[in-house]
Design a protein around this motif. Structure first.
Motif, PDB file in Angstrom:
ATOM      1  N   UNK A 151     100.728 -60.714 -56.315  1.00 52.96           N
ATOM      2  CA  UNK A 151     100.514 -62.065 -55.777  1.00 52.96           C
ATOM      3  C   UNK A 151      99.077 -62.512 -56.005  1.00 52.96           C
ATOM      4  N   UNK A 152      98.783 -63.728 -55.564  1.00 49.29           N
ATOM      5  CA  UNK A 152      97.394 -64.186 -55.653  1.00 49.29           C
ATOM      6  C   UNK A 152      96.570 -63.455 -54.589  1.00 49.29           C
ATOM      7  N   UNK A 153      95.254 -63.635 -54.629  1.00 47.68           N
ATOM      8  CA  UNK A 153      94.367 -62.866 -53.750  1.00 47.68           C
ATOM      9  C   UNK A 153      94.663 -63.076 -52.267  1.00 47.68           C
ATOM     10  N   UNK A 154      94.883 -64.316 -51.853  1.00 44.78           N
ATOM     11  CA  UNK A 154      95.126 -64.542 -50.424  1.00 44.78           C
ATOM     12  C   UNK A 154      96.461 -63.935 -49.990  1.00 44.78           C
ATOM     13  N   UNK A 155      97.456 -63.973 -50.856  1.00 41.69           N
ATOM     14  CA  UNK A 155      98.733 -63.341 -50.519  1.00 41.69           C
ATOM     15  C   UNK A 155      98.605 -61.818 -50.534  1.00 41.69           C
ATOM     16  N   UNK A 156      97.800 -61.304 -51.466  1.00 39.50           N
ATOM     17  CA  UNK A 156      97.567 -59.861 -51.513  1.00 39.50           C
ATOM     18  C   UNK A 156      96.926 -59.415 -50.209  1.00 39.50           C
ATOM     19  N   UNK A 157      95.970 -60.177 -49.702  1.00 42.17           N
ATOM     20  CA  UNK A 157      95.332 -59.858 -48.422  1.00 42.17           C
ATOM     21  C   UNK A 157      96.386 -59.808 -47.319  1.00 42.17           C
ATOM     22  N   UNK A 158      97.302 -60.763 -47.324  1.00 43.93           N
ATOM     23  CA  UNK A 158      98.380 -60.795 -46.325  1.00 43.93           C
ATOM     24  C   UNK A 158      99.197 -59.504 -46.382  1.00 43.93           C
TER      25      UNK A 158
ATOM     26  N   UNK B 184      90.531 -47.672 -43.162  1.00 42.01           N
ATOM     27  CA  UNK B 184      89.198 -47.999 -43.674  1.00 42.01           C
ATOM     28  C   UNK B 184      89.265 -48.470 -45.126  1.00 42.01           C
ATOM     29  N   UNK B 185      90.080 -47.784 -45.925  1.00 40.89           N
ATOM     30  CA  UNK B 185      90.211 -48.155 -47.331  1.00 40.89           C
ATOM     31  C   UNK B 185      90.822 -49.555 -47.470  1.00 40.89           C
ATOM     32  N   UNK B 186      91.840 -49.833 -46.677  1.00 40.41           N
ATOM     33  CA  UNK B 186      92.458 -51.158 -46.712  1.00 40.41           C
ATOM     34  C   UNK B 186      91.472 -52.223 -46.244  1.00 40.41           C
ATOM     35  N   UNK B 187      90.721 -51.918 -45.198  1.00 38.04           N
ATOM     36  CA  UNK B 187      89.727 -52.869 -44.698  1.00 38.04           C
ATOM     37  C   UNK B 187      88.702 -53.219 -45.762  1.00 38.04           C
ATOM     38  N   UNK B 188      88.248 -52.214 -46.505  1.00 35.66           N
ATOM     39  CA  UNK B 188      87.277 -52.450 -47.576  1.00 35.66           C
ATOM     40  C   UNK B 188      87.894 -53.292 -48.691  1.00 35.66           C
ATOM     41  N   UNK B 189      89.131 -52.993 -49.051  1.00 32.42           N
ATOM     42  CA  UNK B 189      89.804 -53.757 -50.104  1.00 32.42           C
ATOM     43  C   UNK B 189      90.042 -55.200 -49.659  1.00 32.42           C
ATOM     44  N   UNK B 190      90.466 -55.371 -48.424  1.00 35.49           N
ATOM     45  CA  UNK B 190      90.667 -56.723 -47.885  1.00 35.49           C
ATOM     46  C   UNK B 190      89.359 -57.503 -47.907  1.00 35.49           C
ATOM     47  N   UNK B 191      88.282 -56.878 -47.449  1.00 30.81           N
ATOM     48  CA  UNK B 191      86.978 -57.535 -47.452  1.00 30.81           C
ATOM     49  C   UNK B 191      86.541 -57.943 -48.840  1.00 30.81           C
ATOM     50  N   UNK B 192      86.758 -57.067 -49.799  1.00 28.32           N
ATOM     51  CA  UNK B 192      86.390 -57.349 -51.179  1.00 28.32           C
ATOM     52  C   UNK B 192      87.194 -58.516 -51.748  1.00 28.32           C
TER      53      UNK B 192
END
Length: 136
Positions: free
Chosen positions: A66-73, A115-123
């Protein structure tokens, strides 16, 4: 003219993510640990824990297309699945299905993935200019 070294990049981008492989390893660990008590608990905790563990990796895979915002979701859905796994880990321990070592190992893996997901989401949020103020 020097040739560029080949990078092994997967056709499916999510396969290049360390968090995805961490999630796969957790699924295998859960399957191994829950098999002995599956019949005793009638699949109540063991099946739910297995499905929640799978949801971590499945949401990473789905969101990556998906696009970045959907990936974050979808990554936030993976974090929700991690919280489900934590509750089910506690149930398995309190029911006598997991040892203290099993519970500790599960918690450590879940914390690391969070923690890994949080870092990826932040990025991803930073790259997409998405506000990171939302709670997940």
């Amino acid at each position: 003219m020097d040739a560029e070294p080949e990078r092994n990049i997967s056709f499916f981008r999510f396969e290049d993510l360390r968090i995805y492989h961490k999630a796969l390893n957790y699924i295998l660990w859960v399957q191994k640990k829950t098999l002995p008590f599956h019949e005793k608990d009638h699949g109540i905790v063991s099946t739910k824990l297995s499905h929640s563990a799978q949801a971590i990796a499945m949401n990473i895979a789905e969101g990556s297309a998906r696009n970045k915002s959907q990936f974050v979701y979808y990554l936030k859905l993976s974090k929700s699945a991690i919280r489900d796994c934590l509750v089910l880990t506690s149930l398995a321990f309190n029911s006598g299905y997991f040892t203290e070592d099993d519970e500790r190992h599960s918690r450590e893996q879940l914390m690391e993935m969070t923690k890994m997901l949080g870092a990826l989401i932040g990025s991803l949020q930073k790259a997409a200019g998405i506000s990171g103020d939302e709670h997940d």
